[in-house]
Design an enzyme around this catalytic site. Structure first.
Site, PDB file in Angstrom:
ATOM      1  N   GLU A  80       6.639   0.606  -1.491  1.00 27.31           N
ATOM      2  CA  GLU A  80       7.538   1.039  -0.429  1.00 27.31           C
ATOM      3  C   GLU A  80       8.564  -0.048  -0.116  1.00 27.31           C
ATOM      4  O   GLU A  80       9.220  -0.017   0.917  1.00 27.31           O
ATOM      5  CB  GLU A  80       6.772   1.460   0.822  1.00 27.31           C
ATOM      6  CG  GLU A  80       5.814   0.454   1.397  1.00 27.31           C
ATOM      7  CD  GLU A  80       5.038   1.047   2.573  1.00 27.31           C
ATOM      8  OE1 GLU A  80       5.538   0.928   3.700  1.00 27.31           O
ATOM      9  OE2 GLU A  80       3.955   1.608   2.352  1.00 27.31           O
ATOM     10  N   CYS A 112       1.082   3.354   1.136  1.00 27.91           N
ATOM     11  CA  CYS A 112       0.183   2.410   0.467  1.00 27.91           C
ATOM     12  C   CYS A 112      -0.630   2.998  -0.681  1.00 27.91           C
ATOM     13  O   CYS A 112      -1.426   2.282  -1.280  1.00 27.91           O
ATOM     14  CB  CYS A 112      -0.760   1.793   1.498  1.00 27.91           C
ATOM     15  SG  CYS A 112       0.085   0.865   2.789  1.00 27.91           S
ATOM     16  N   THR A 201      -2.607   5.733  13.574  1.00 30.27           N
ATOM     17  CA  THR A 201      -2.754   5.243  12.205  1.00 30.27           C
ATOM     18  C   THR A 201      -4.218   5.236  11.792  1.00 30.27           C
ATOM     19  O   THR A 201      -4.542   5.498  10.634  1.00 30.27           O
ATOM     20  CB  THR A 201      -2.147   3.831  12.076  1.00 30.27           C
ATOM     21  OG1 THR A 201      -0.745   3.915  12.326  1.00 30.27           O
ATOM     22  CG2 THR A 201      -2.367   3.256  10.696  1.00 30.27           C
ATOM     23  N   HIS A 234      -8.823   1.207   0.907  1.00 31.63           N
ATOM     24  CA  HIS A 234      -7.562   0.598   1.316  1.00 31.63           C
ATOM     25  C   HIS A 234      -7.808  -0.325   2.507  1.00 31.63           C
ATOM     26  O   HIS A 234      -8.570  -0.001   3.422  1.00 31.63           O
ATOM     27  CB  HIS A 234      -6.538   1.668   1.690  1.00 31.63           C
ATOM     28  CG  HIS A 234      -5.278   1.088   2.248  1.00 31.63           C
ATOM     29  ND1 HIS A 234      -4.516   0.164   1.556  1.00 31.63           N
ATOM     30  CD2 HIS A 234      -4.658   1.268   3.443  1.00 31.63           C
ATOM     31  CE1 HIS A 234      -3.480  -0.185   2.293  1.00 31.63           C
ATOM     32  NE2 HIS A 234      -3.534   0.470   3.441  1.00 31.63           N
ATOM     33  N   LYS A 239     -11.084  -4.679   9.389  1.00 35.53           N
ATOM     34  CA  LYS A 239     -11.950  -3.834  10.205  1.00 35.53           C
ATOM     35  C   LYS A 239     -12.055  -2.407   9.668  1.00 35.53           C
ATOM     36  O   LYS A 239     -13.134  -1.824   9.613  1.00 35.53           O
ATOM     37  CB  LYS A 239     -11.437  -3.816  11.655  1.00 35.53           C
ATOM     38  CG  LYS A 239     -11.420  -5.181  12.340  1.00 35.53           C
ATOM     39  CD  LYS A 239     -12.818  -5.734  12.505  1.00 35.53           C
ATOM     40  CE  LYS A 239     -12.789  -7.045  13.300  1.00 35.53           C
ATOM     41  NZ  LYS A 239     -14.139  -7.578  13.555  1.00 35.53           N
ATOM     42  N   ARG A 243     -15.449  -0.452   8.507  1.00 35.28           N
ATOM     43  CA  ARG A 243     -15.900   0.668   9.343  1.00 35.28           C
ATOM     44  C   ARG A 243     -16.073   1.943   8.532  1.00 35.28           C
ATOM     45  O   ARG A 243     -17.094   2.625   8.648  1.00 35.28           O
ATOM     46  CB  ARG A 243     -14.909   0.892  10.476  1.00 35.28           C
ATOM     47  CG  ARG A 243     -15.292   2.056  11.396  1.00 35.28           C
ATOM     48  CD  ARG A 243     -14.256   2.255  12.486  1.00 35.28           C
ATOM     49  NE  ARG A 243     -14.425   3.526  13.176  1.00 35.28           N
ATOM     50  CZ  ARG A 243     -13.558   4.061  14.007  1.00 35.28           C
ATOM     51  NH1 ARG A 243     -12.436   3.409  14.276  1.00 35.28           N
ATOM     52  NH2 ARG A 243     -13.787   5.226  14.573  1.00 35.28           N
ATOM     53  N   ASN A 266      -2.197  -7.286   4.079  1.00 31.29           N
ATOM     54  CA  ASN A 266      -2.071  -5.939   3.533  1.00 31.29           C
ATOM     55  C   ASN A 266      -0.894  -5.880   2.569  1.00 31.29           C
ATOM     56  O   ASN A 266       0.263  -5.945   2.987  1.00 31.29           O
ATOM     57  CB  ASN A 266      -1.875  -4.936   4.681  1.00 31.29           C
ATOM     58  CG  ASN A 266      -1.719  -3.515   4.191  1.00 31.29           C
ATOM     59  OD1 ASN A 266      -1.934  -3.203   3.023  1.00 31.29           O
ATOM     60  ND2 ASN A 266      -1.348  -2.626   5.096  1.00 31.29           N
ATOM     61  N   SER A 296      -0.071   6.240   4.267  1.00 30.07           N
ATOM     62  CA  SER A 296       0.364   6.950   5.461  1.00 30.07           C
ATOM     63  C   SER A 296       1.308   8.072   5.079  1.00 30.07           C
ATOM     64  O   SER A 296       2.046   8.005   4.105  1.00 30.07           O
ATOM     65  CB  SER A 296       1.063   5.982   6.419  1.00 30.07           C
ATOM     66  OG  SER A 296       0.142   5.060   6.947  1.00 30.07           O
TER      67      SER A 296
END
Length: 351
Positions: A80, A112, A201, A234, A239, A243, A266, A296
């Site tokens: 991107e 991404c 997000t 990704h 976190k 998760r 990232n 996204s």
């Protein structure tokens, strides 16, 4: 069976710490770092961009395995942050490695997950017999507006995967995708920085799509997390992947080798692919790897991969010939915010 016949990564040496960025904007560095699980991020040198990173990643892949340039029939670069709005990065990569003219080349954009979309395209072309080898690259010099939350993680780096059917080091058993129109992150033409929907997000963006693609893969393959040795998700921060891994039933040990975001940041289109590269750096024959990207807008691509005995066969593939992800992360050069802003084009010299 279509698979990865070689791979390579590229990460710039320059880094800026979360503390250095927080100092400029008056934020609490411990709170920021703890909330994101990121300590520092990479940034490009003055002469580095998505094209140079994509070229170097591809060259590193070719160092590990001598691939006939005339047999490379496809090159796709997902990003991107392509250097040009109208001019393909993929053509630059092909010319730089001596593969032009190739049969087909294009630049991909899907936030991404553009790099993993390129992998899927190469799988189809190679599997159909239209091309012998296809190159899929995910690379970015990620953008984050000054003072925005993205600035703490938006990094630079990339990974190239070369797909083929001859002695793959890792067979791709299956891939599937989960996509919806969820505008959690966007950048209009001419705007220098992306905008995002804040808390959206996470959900219904990241978690809904990764969970959707991952569960689809389990259903298609009749598998569960216990059937895999490693997993990569990704990593916009540390976190989220931890998760979602827990939500799906994966352990911390399964995701540990590919979780490079705390020291890298990232890298957008390169993030899940660099995580896969870091895992392949340590994988052994027979290991099974689960990968799910996220982009996204929004969508996820899932992959079921089995490492073959070719990964340790020096007559076919020289894993140690190119730098590992761990080696690329070593010996960083730290900069202050002013130099970071100059490298990222946030401040420009008027001449």
């Amino acid at each position: 069976m279509v698979g990865i016949i070689t791979y390579g990564a590229q990460i710039p040496r320059y880094r800026i710490t979360i503390e250095e960025i927080a100092k400029v904007w008056g934020d609490n560095p411990k709170e920021i770092s703890g909330g994101l699980g990121v300590r520092e991020k990479s940034l490009p040198d003055m002469d580095e961009d998505t094209a140079t990173i994509a070229v170097e990643a591809t060259r590193n892949a070719l160092i590990r395995r001598n691939v006939d340039r005339d047999a490379i029939g496809a090159i796709y670069v997902g990003s991107e942050s392509h250097p040009y709005a109208v001019k393909p990065t993929s053509a630059t990569v092909g010319e730089a490695i001596g593969a032009t003219p190739v049969m087909t080349a294009a630049d991909y954009e899907f936030a991404c997950k553009a790099g993993t979309a390129a992998v899927q395209t190469c799988m189809g072309l190679v599997g159909s017999g239209m091309v012998r080898y296809g190159i899929a690259v995910g690379a970015d010099v990620a953008q984050g507006a000054p003072g925005d939350a993205l600035e703490y993680t938006a990094a630079a780096g990339g990974c190239a995967m070369i797909l083929g059917t001859e002695d793959p080091i890792a067979e791709i058993n299956h891939t599937c995708s989960f996509t919806t129109d969820t505008p959690d992150f966007w950048r209009r033409e001419g705007q220098p920085y992306p905008r995002h929907g804040g808390r959206f997000t996470g959900d219904p963006g990241y978690f809904k799509h990764i969970m959707g693609a991952a569960k689809m893969m389990f259903e298609h393959r009749g598998t569960s997390p216990a059937d895999y040795d490693y997993a990569i998700f990704h990593q916009p921060n540390a976190k989220f992947p931890q998760r979602v891994a827990g939500m799906l039933g994966f352990t911390g040990e399964q995701i540990k080798p590919g979780l490079v975001v705390p020291r890298l940041g990232n890298t957008y289109s390169g993030a899940s692919m660099i995580g896969l590269a870091a895992t392949l750096d340590v994988a052994e024959p027979g290991d099974r790897i689960f990968v799910t990207s996220f982009g996204s807008g929004a969508g996820s691509d899932a992959f079921d991969i089995t490492v073959t005995d070719r990964i340790t066969d020096e007559s076919v593939f020289a894993r140690s010939a190119a730098p590992t992800v761990e080696e690329l992360l070593a010996n960083p050069i730290y900069v202050d915010y002013a130099r970071y802003a100059k490298h990222k084009g946030k401040i420009m010299v008027q001449k």
